[in-house]
Design an enzyme around this catalytic site. Structure first.
Site, mmCIF file in Angstrom:
data_model
loop_
_atom_site.group_PDB
_atom_site.id
_atom_site.type_symbol
_atom_site.label_atom_id
_atom_site.label_comp_id
_atom_site.label_asym_id
_atom_site.label_seq_id
_atom_site.Cartn_x
_atom_site.Cartn_y
_atom_site.Cartn_z
ATOM 1 N N GLU B 60 4.349 6.871 9.060
ATOM 2 C CA GLU B 60 4.288 6.694 10.507
ATOM 3 C C GLU B 60 4.828 7.929 11.215
ATOM 4 O O GLU B 60 4.390 8.265 12.317
ATOM 5 C CB GLU B 60 5.065 5.436 10.918
ATOM 6 C CG GLU B 60 4.404 4.124 10.478
ATOM 7 C CD GLU B 60 4.476 3.852 8.980
ATOM 8 O OE1 GLU B 60 5.311 4.476 8.286
ATOM 9 O OE2 GLU B 60 3.685 3.018 8.482
ATOM 10 N N HIS B 129 5.923 -8.559 10.143
ATOM 11 C CA HIS B 129 4.575 -8.607 10.719
ATOM 12 C C HIS B 129 4.600 -9.524 11.937
ATOM 13 O O HIS B 129 3.615 -10.171 12.251
ATOM 14 C CB HIS B 129 3.553 -9.124 9.706
ATOM 15 C CG HIS B 129 3.532 -8.357 8.416
ATOM 16 N ND1 HIS B 129 4.382 -8.625 7.378
ATOM 17 C CD2 HIS B 129 2.772 -7.319 8.013
ATOM 18 C CE1 HIS B 129 4.140 -7.777 6.376
ATOM 19 N NE2 HIS B 129 3.172 -6.982 6.739
HETATM 20 C C1 LIG Z 1 6.430 1.410 6.746
HETATM 21 C C2 LIG Z 1 5.201 0.615 6.426
HETATM 22 N N1 LIG Z 1 4.018 1.013 6.895
HETATM 23 C C3 LIG Z 1 2.898 0.311 6.644
HETATM 24 C C4 LIG Z 1 2.959 -0.840 5.902
HETATM 25 C C5 LIG Z 1 1.701 -1.663 5.654
HETATM 26 N N2 LIG Z 1 1.339 -1.604 4.237
HETATM 27 C C6 LIG Z 1 1.695 -2.590 3.386
HETATM 28 S S1 LIG Z 1 1.312 -2.220 1.833
HETATM 29 C C7 LIG Z 1 0.618 -0.752 2.248
HETATM 30 C C8 LIG Z 1 0.057 0.136 1.190
HETATM 31 C C9 LIG Z 1 1.056 0.469 0.143
HETATM 32 O O1 LIG Z 1 0.471 1.152 -0.892
HETATM 33 P P1 LIG Z 1 1.279 1.664 -2.155
HETATM 34 O O2 LIG Z 1 2.608 2.202 -1.742
HETATM 35 O O3 LIG Z 1 0.398 2.583 -2.893
HETATM 36 O O4 LIG Z 1 1.573 0.363 -3.016
HETATM 37 P P2 LIG Z 1 0.544 -0.698 -3.582
HETATM 38 O O5 LIG Z 1 0.376 -1.726 -2.513
HETATM 39 O O6 LIG Z 1 -0.741 0.007 -3.913
HETATM 40 O O7 LIG Z 1 1.177 -1.278 -4.791
HETATM 41 C C10 LIG Z 1 0.697 -0.560 3.633
HETATM 42 C C11 LIG Z 1 0.146 0.602 4.345
HETATM 43 C C12 LIG Z 1 4.227 -1.234 5.433
HETATM 44 N N3 LIG Z 1 4.388 -2.338 4.696
HETATM 45 N N4 LIG Z 1 5.321 -0.492 5.693
#
Ligand SMILES: Cc1ncc(C[n+]2csc(CCOP(=O)(O)OP(=O)(O)O)c2C)c(N)n1
Lengths: 368, 324
Positions: B60, B129
């Site tokens: 962000e 959320h």
């Molecule tokens: C600070 C923040 N920004 C956005 C999100 C929304 N979000 C939840 S999971 C995700 C993707 C995460 O991907 P990754 O770190 O690769 O882990 P994975 O889910 O693939 O195991 C996002 C963008 C969040 N939870 N926290």
């Protein structure tokens, strides 16, 4: 524990792999693991897979509101769980770690209580499903905010060093997390402090829809460790024993006072990002089908078969036994009922200030 | 005239502004290929290409900081923060850079950018959320803050925000994304930032709200009307700068003000509005202005519905005011 001899070199060009796709042990050392432990690894992986399926059923039947499937991550998660000292070391997990929770022996009733958000949840139903935590087991409560748990893991590790507790902080996250500022901040601090922390990326190459190629221009996640002055291990996370042995080396290295490290476990995400996601929008079904051919459970099964530790009957029985255990725990959790609504005003602080007393009274009157 | 949901109105506004002005570009997590997790940007990457609809890394700070740089250099970025709850890793860029750029440079540099965020509760989203962080933004000089509640307004306000020369935080109550459809004209209309809407004219009590709880507020108003009370309903639409004139006119007319918001009460927009009414109209009021708000606790999953201003809670408070 005395640091065993160093087996793995950081920053390898190819991922560390000890079992090949056909199930052959291809490492330059004997694994030396007793049959019971090997079968235990298999059991935990199978249980994780079955749990995933069960959680998806709970979504479909409207009993829970969210799940982040971990299928494809089982080898990595079981490897992590068995490499740390359960209940002694601290684990800082993320939301895709329910398989890891199982392998950490988080009580099944708590797992389902958290999933249902009901009174069986030690966190009183306050968090979204897939967000467990346990003070008793030193499992830090999961926070949805990506990478926000990395500086706290560094802090706990610094405390472990200052207080000479012989503990290690193990912190897991996805590949997307590595783009957050907090990720850098936490790892850098732990590295500077020589703190006993192991940062573990479960790299499934997707952050929701965003492919790793849009996430980083680095050739791997592991190589980022180089810039922090700590070792970075690049590992085939679909290989449970590679995950286990590398994690163990990194953890014992930290415990022996040699500081932090970064472990990248390359895995596949077999499901959508979460129950709220439709991954067909960004990932072709052909790509997914090709990934599914590389199943961590199948590879380990082949390995066990070669040592006469696996046969279909045994595996079937095991599957049934696990399903029964999970079902019993689910039923037990379902019995506990909803949490008391007024509990929502507890635990904001150690004691409720006047304004929360007022707000609590308002709701109590409404509910009467 | 086409009818649209709020999410379609957002998509349409973005599409229209991107085709009108090639400086407009979108960036955020999953906004490209996936079209956003709520599909607000669906189809736009196909139409405008990956340079104008950019899947950002998961940061962000990168999204908001880059938006400041893009804007300062002459682009018109619209950043999406996946959930308002996830703005916090980028808050330094919003507060230290975006909000203060014009001021600290004596007006030499500006950051005309829009930051879209799904906001609010009611979707079983738990702590991260569900939050309504508008007060944080309103409390930071240099940011304008819009909170929409209808598809029609959403299109006009988002287009106005994109054309605004200051950073605008644009909050979209996610529980309203697909809650209703309404007629949204295909033409290029704008709704001015800083102007409230009177949703219902009435004489007995002013119900003032914005965003998600407009739903409960209007329901409560209907129930009151059925019981012979004549409430006026005001939708603030912009909470910074909020429409003081419309609120004070209404308060002067009815003498009773009830402000409804799902954000926590402490140091809130609701507190600001009701305090201003008290200060300026003390001698014309028939009762002290009151608030129905969210609670000062992290948003609890298990009490997803109870946390929010319920119709009952609004009616109870209104009764207190009317019986005063
Ligand atoms: C600070 C923040 N920004 C956005 C999100 C929304 N979000 C939840 S999971 C995700 C993707 C995460 O991907 P990754 O770190 O690769 O882990 P994975 O889910 O693939 O195991 C996002 C963008 C969040 N939870 N926290």
């Amino acid at each position: 524990m005395v640091q065993e001899k160093v087996r793995f070199q950081p920053f390898s060009g190819e991922p560390v792999r000890l079992i090949d796709e056909q199930g052959h042990w291809i490492a330059g050392f004997e694994h030396g693991l007793p049959p019971d432990l090997l079968r235990r690894f298999y059991r935990d992986m199978l249980a994780a897979r079955i749990l995933d399926e069960k959680l998806i059923i709970l979504i479909r039947t409207g009993k829970t509101s969210f799940v982040a499937p971990h299928s494809g991550h089982e080898g990595a998660q079981v490897g992590i769980a068995h490499a740390l000292r359960k209940g002694h070391d601290w684990l800082f997990p993320y939301y895709r770690d329910m398989g890891l929770m199982l392998a950490m022996e988080l009580p099944l009733v708590e797992i389902f209580g958290q999933t249902l958000g009901n009174a069986a949840d030690p966190a009183k139903g306050r968090q979204m499903p897939s967000h467990p935590g346990s003070k008793k087991l030193n499992i830090f409560s999961v926070c949805s905010a990506i990478a926000s748990h990395i500086p706290p893991a560094a802090g706990a590790a610094i405390s472990m060093k200052l207080r000479r507790t012989g503990q290690v902080a193990v912190c897991t996250f996805g590949d997307g997390a590595t783009s957050e500022g907090d990720w850098h901040a936490g790892i850098n601090f732990a590295a500077v402090q020589g703190a006993p922390a192991v940062f573990v990326c479960q790299n499934n190459r997707y952050a929701i829809s965003v492919n790793i190629s849009r996430q980083t221009a680095s050739e791997s996640i592991a190589i980022k460790a180089h810039a922090y002055g700590i070792p970075g291990y690049y590992v085939d996370g679909m290989d449970v024993l590679a995950s286990y042995f590398v994690m163990q080396e990194a953890i014992e290295r930290a415990r022996a006072g040699h500081g932090a490290s970064l472990v990248e476990l390359v895995v596949n995400r077999f499901g959508p990002h979460s129950s709220a996601d439709d991954d067909s929008r960004y990932r072709s079904r052909e790509e997914l089908a090709a990934e599914r051919l590389h199943d961590p459970l199948v590879r380990f099964q082949r390995f066990l078969e070669k040592q006469d530790l696996w046969d279909a009957n045994w595996a079937n029985e095991l599957g049934l036994e696990i399903s029964k255990e999970l079902e019993a725990a689910l039923q037990e959790a379902l019995q506990t009922g909803e949490p008391d609504p007024l509990e929502m005003f507890d635990d904001v602080f150690a004691a409720r200030p006047w304004h929360l007393e007022e707000q609590r009274r308002l709701v109590a009157e409404e509910l009467r | 005239m086409p009818t649209m949901t709020m999410i379609q109105a957002i998509n349409t506004a973005l599409d229209e502004e991107m085709s009108r002005d090639e400086r407009v570009l979108l960036l955020g997590e999953d906004v490209g290929k996936r079209g956003g997790v709520f599909l607000a940007t669906e189809g736009l990457q196909q139409k405008y290409g990956p340079d104008r609809v950019m899947d950002s890394p998961l940061s962000e700070a990168a999204i908001l900081g880059a938006a400041v740089g893009l804007a300062a250099h002459g682009m018109r970025p619209v950043a999406e923060i996946q959930f308002a709850d996830y703005v916090f890793p980028g808050i330094d860029q919003l507060f230290s850079q975006a909000a203060k750029l014009r001021y600290r440079s004596g007006g030499q540099f500006t950051a005309p950018m829009v930051v879209r965020m799904p906001t609010g509760g009611g979707v079983k989203g738990g702590h991260h959320h569900s939050q309504s962080p508008e007060a944080h933004f309103a409390h930071t000089g240099g940011l304008k803050v819009v909170v929409v509640s209808t598809p029609y307004d959403t299109k006009g306000l988002l287009k106005a925000a994109i054309r605004n020369d200051d950073p605008v935080v644009f909050l979209e109550p996610k529980r309203l994304y697909r809650a209703t459809r309404e007629e949204v004209p295909g033409d290029d209309y704008l709704i001015p930032i800083g102007r409230a809407a009177i949703r219902r004219e009435g004489a007995d009590i002013s119900l003032i709200s914005y965003g998600g709880p407009m739903v409960e507020t209007q329901k409560a108003a209907e129930e009151m009307a059925a019981a012979g009370i004549d409430p006026e309903v005001i939708d603030l639409r912009t909470v910074m700068p909020w429409d003081k004139e419309t609120v004070l006119n209404s308060a002067a007319k009815t003498g009773r003000v009830l402000m409804i918001s799902e954000a926590p009460r402490m140091a809130s927009v609701a507190s600001e509005v009701t305090a201003t009414v008290s200060e300026e109209l003390f001698d014309q009021l028939l009762a002290p202005p009151m608030r129905v708000t969210g609670f000062d606790i992290p948003y609890p999953l298990a009490q997803d519905k109870l946390y929010m201003p319920t119709v009952t809670r609004i009616l109870n408070a209104a009764k207190k005011l009317l019986d005063y």
